[in-house]
Design an enzyme around this catalytic site. Sequence first.
Site, PDB file in Angstrom:
ATOM      1  N   ASP A 146      37.400  42.084  44.646  1.00 30.25           N
ATOM      2  CA  ASP A 146      36.847  42.040  43.491  1.00 30.25           C
ATOM      3  C   ASP A 146      35.393  42.764  43.698  1.00 30.25           C
ATOM      4  O   ASP A 146      35.217  43.112  44.966  1.00 30.25           O
ATOM      5  CB  ASP A 146      36.305  40.491  43.418  1.00 30.25           C
ATOM      6  CG  ASP A 146      37.440  39.491  43.266  1.00 30.25           C
ATOM      7  OD1 ASP A 146      38.334  40.190  42.349  1.00 30.25           O
ATOM      8  OD2 ASP A 146      37.252  38.308  43.398  1.00 30.25           O
ATOM      9  N   ASP A 181      41.331  40.959  36.539  1.00 28.24           N
ATOM     10  CA  ASP A 181      40.776  39.721  35.898  1.00 28.24           C
ATOM     11  C   ASP A 181      40.261  39.760  34.548  1.00 28.24           C
ATOM     12  O   ASP A 181      40.606  39.040  33.652  1.00 28.24           O
ATOM     13  CB  ASP A 181      39.583  39.072  36.662  1.00 28.24           C
ATOM     14  CG  ASP A 181      40.116  38.637  37.879  1.00 28.24           C
ATOM     15  OD1 ASP A 181      41.218  38.541  38.392  1.00 28.24           O
ATOM     16  OD2 ASP A 181      39.188  38.814  39.162  1.00 28.24           O
TER      17      ASP A 181
END
Length: 209
Positions: A146, A181
């Site tokens: 991430d 995401d």
Amino acid sequence: MAKLSNGKVAFLVIFLVLSADQILKIWVKTHMTLYEDIQITSWFIIRFVENNGMAFGIEVLGKLFLSLFRIIAVIAIGYYLFKIIQEKTNTGFIVCISLILAGATGNIFDSVFYGMIFSESTPDAVAGLFPADGGYASFLHGKVVDMFYFPLIKIDHVPDGIPFWGGGNFVFFSPIFNLADSAITVGVILLLLFERDHLVDKKLEKKNA
């Protein structure tokens, strides 16, 4: 200019999202140490973190279960996308499902392969690609990369008496996430905003059948 078929539109969306997602993740993995920040603006920061969980770093149940769950979910979504393409469903609905499938697949790559092809990222060392000594984890046990962090509002000390945050720090928006995401989130939002009637129609068709 000839109009692209729904199948080609789906392929293009999935290919572009997956390519961008993996290029960005590989760059972050091989150029940044764990928890390193690159400040773009005061409210947009590239912050390298890894997680074992689902979207936005949420962690539930075990790593192996999550990896297998992702794979099953992607197979199911992929089959559904194939079916609605065959049924000549409208292009907007196809794009939404394609975004969700691409995002889910992007995070699966991390979970399935990253543990085997990268050395471990630490706060002191950048990971290497295809290390001679092998990767940091086994098949299905890789960590999801991430990097997007948007601390839009930061309050260093919330006054006492404020529920949940009184006397502490407050950050909005605090989750750190990746492009995959984002694709899932955008796909779901577009689905709810613009394709809600189509979802209802599909349910009615299934019920009548």
